[in-house]
Design a protein around this motif. Structure first.
Motif: not given
Ligand code: MF3
Ligand code: CO
Ligand code: CO
Length: 236
Positions: A79-83
């Motif tokens: 899971v790639s999470l970009d914030v």
């Protein structure tokens, strides 16, 4: 920049702690949004070119810009999470890829190579170096590990706007491109694929996937060029 980046980093770290089998990407998105707002910052992705969420969450063969939804995270996913956040007129941008439960060895190698590629890029983020020093360091680590770097998406300057000049390719040659100067803030963000470098965008207009459906990872930090060592503003 330091203040907003530390909030952005905290949002990524705390939200990543919620990534597990059975949760939806929508839940992760609202978790991140709540934290950003609690810190009096604004989720800067919302309203960016019509995007409607605080985060991008990209699973497995999704490279970037995955739209939070009722999709349920499964064991074995990555899971790639970009914030991103904005505070007092300045933006922070950070991302990382997290394996869920047990993943196969090759997948773990991909994720490790992505982390390493980002660190190698950051190491080159020094006054007097050129943009190509960052790009080529990233490409070298990726390809040494047998992976490809996405060529149609880039890192970028970040500051008053989420995306500023210069574009930062994740491939290139040392010494090429503009010279780096103290005070520049750069979002360095390698995207590595197990298979080929080609990507395509889904019909939702956002989700970018690998053309060959191979797994992809994404790591991003906002970095300050100084007179000395680079400062990772989105480090925890
Ligand atoms: N955070 C992404 C980047 O690293 C950009 C996301 S734009 C959005 O540059 F609209 F999808 F949020
Ligand atoms: Co980002
Ligand atoms: Co970015």
């Amino acid at each position: 920049m330091k203040e907003v980046c530390s909030i952005t980093a905290e949002a990524l770290a705390r939200t990543s702690g919620e990534i597990k089998e059975g949760v939806t990407t929508e839940y992760l998105d609202s978790f991140a949004e709540r934290l950003i707002r609690e810190r009096k910052a604004v989720p800067v992705f919302i309203g960016y070119r019509g995007y409607r969420h605080a985060t991008c969450i990209s699973v497995n063969e999704e490279v970037v810009h995955g739209i939070p939804s009722r999709r349920v995270i499964q064991a074995g996913d990555i899971v790639s999470l970009d914030v991103g956040a904005k505070l007092s007129g300045y933006c922070g941008d950070t991302a990382a890829t997290f394996p869920v439960g047990k993943v196969v060895k090759k997948t773990l190698k991909l994720v490790r190579a992505g982390e390493q590629a980002l660190q190698a890029g950051i190491k080159q983020a020094r006054a007097g170096n050129h943009l190509g020093d960052i790009s080529s360091a990233i490409q070298k680590i990726a390809e040494k590990n047998g992976f490809s770097v996405v060529r149609d998406l880039y890192g970028h300057g970040v500051g008053v706007d989420l995306h500023e000049d210069p574009l930062i390719p994740n491939y290139g040659r040392p010494g090429e491109g503009p010279e780096l100067k103290p005070g520049m803030t750069l979002a360095i963000e390698p995207m590595l694929n197990i298979g080929g470098w080609k990507i395509k965008t889904l019909d939702d207009g956002w989700t970018v996937i690998t053309e060959d459906r191979s797994l992809s990872c994404h790591f991003e930090h906002t970095v300050l060029i100084t007179d000395g060592d680079p400062e990772i503003l989105t480090a925890i």
